[in-house]
Write a protein that holds these residues in place. Structure first.
Motif: not given
Length: 282
Positions: A250-278
């Motif tokens: 998902l880090i490389h294919d984050k555009f899927y979050l745009d397809h899901l209509g995820v807001s920029e604020v929430r997208k940042k939180k999701i990607l921050d969580e995932i980056t900490q996991l990896c």
């Protein structure tokens, strides 16, 4: 009452003694600091009662971890996250394929191979160093269901049928060397004994010792997308349907979050969580 005198009920229905050491070890694997772990253990210990389920203990510890840091909770829910790859077994097959790809295998999912007697659909075919392995995945979406000896017996017969035909074909580029059985739960002792005897490689949640699924996932930071505490179930299923089974994908294919209509604020939180996991994983 001392904590070691509390009986707790596992998902299988088995009654065992509560172990602080086991709880501490599972919390330690999340990367949580000692102070956080001690606080959680104190709170869980205060809420123990005779016959409490391991699920209740897990839920309490998970909630406390999530309040501290979401990625601690994500790591803690790894076992549950594997179950969430269901209800069908296909996302689990994709997940196993990705695990092997990051261990230098080349893989194909859902291949039809000819045996001496009949054709067989193989979950994952893995190639490495001019050798090929046939991998069958046995996925359970309920806890407490283990793989008994009938599973490796059945898989071994299919492997032998394919191998007989494979070895008779001189045009093959690789040598078929091994059959695998992979499950997200556990093998019974008879299943393990048979696997050792006939030469099948068995991989489960905690087998082989120190090299089971949970060990490989933690070692390589190859967490399934379902560990996220911030994505909804609908969003996870959408990503799985697009073959996004690993957090790092998902880090490389984050555009899927745009397809899901995820807001920029929430997208940042999701990607921050995932980056900490990896961390530092490409």
């Amino acid at each position: 009452m001392k904590t070691q005198n509390f009986d707790i009920i596992k998902s299988s229905g088995e009654s065992v003694k509560f172990s602080i050491d086991k709880l501490r070890a599972s919390l330690h694997k999340t990367g949580a600091d000692k102070e956080t772990i001690d606080q959680i253990i104190d709170k869980v210990r205060d809420e123990l009662y005779q016959g409490i389920s391991t699920k209740e203990i897990y839920n309490r510890a998970f909630a406390l971890l999530k309040k501290k840091k979401s990625y601690f909770a994500s790591k803690y829910k790894l076992k549950k996250a594997i179950y969430e790859l269901g209800p069908t077994g296909f996302p689990f097959e994709r997940f196993i394929s990705e695990l092997l790809e990051y261990s230098s295998y080349k893989t194909d999912v859902g291949q039809i191979l000819q045996g001496k007697c009949v054709k067989h659909e193989i979950d994952v075919v893995a190639h490495k160093d001019n050798k090929t392995s046939l991998i069958e995945c046995k996925f359970h979406n309920e806890q407490g269901l283990n793989c008994n000896v009938k599973i490796p017996l059945y898989i071994n017969s299919r492997y032998k049928d394919v191998k007989t035909h494979w070895d008779a074909n001189p045009k093959k580029d690789t040598t078929l060397t091994e059959g695998w059985v992979v499950t997200n739960t556990r093998f019974t002792e008879d299943a393990i004994q048979y696997g050792r005897c006939c030469g099948l490689y068995l991989l489960s949640w905690d087998y082989p010792n120190n090299d089971g699924l949970k060990d490989r996932i933690d070692r390589l930071s190859l967490y399934p997308i379902t560990v996220s505490t911030l994505l909804t179930n609908r969003e996870k299923q959408f990503l799985l349907s697009r073959d996004i089974v690993l957090c790092r994908q998902l880090i490389h294919d984050k555009f899927y979050l745009d397809h899901l209509g995820v807001s920029e604020v929430r997208k940042k939180k999701i990607l921050d969580e995932i980056t900490q996991l990896c961390p530092n994983k490409n």
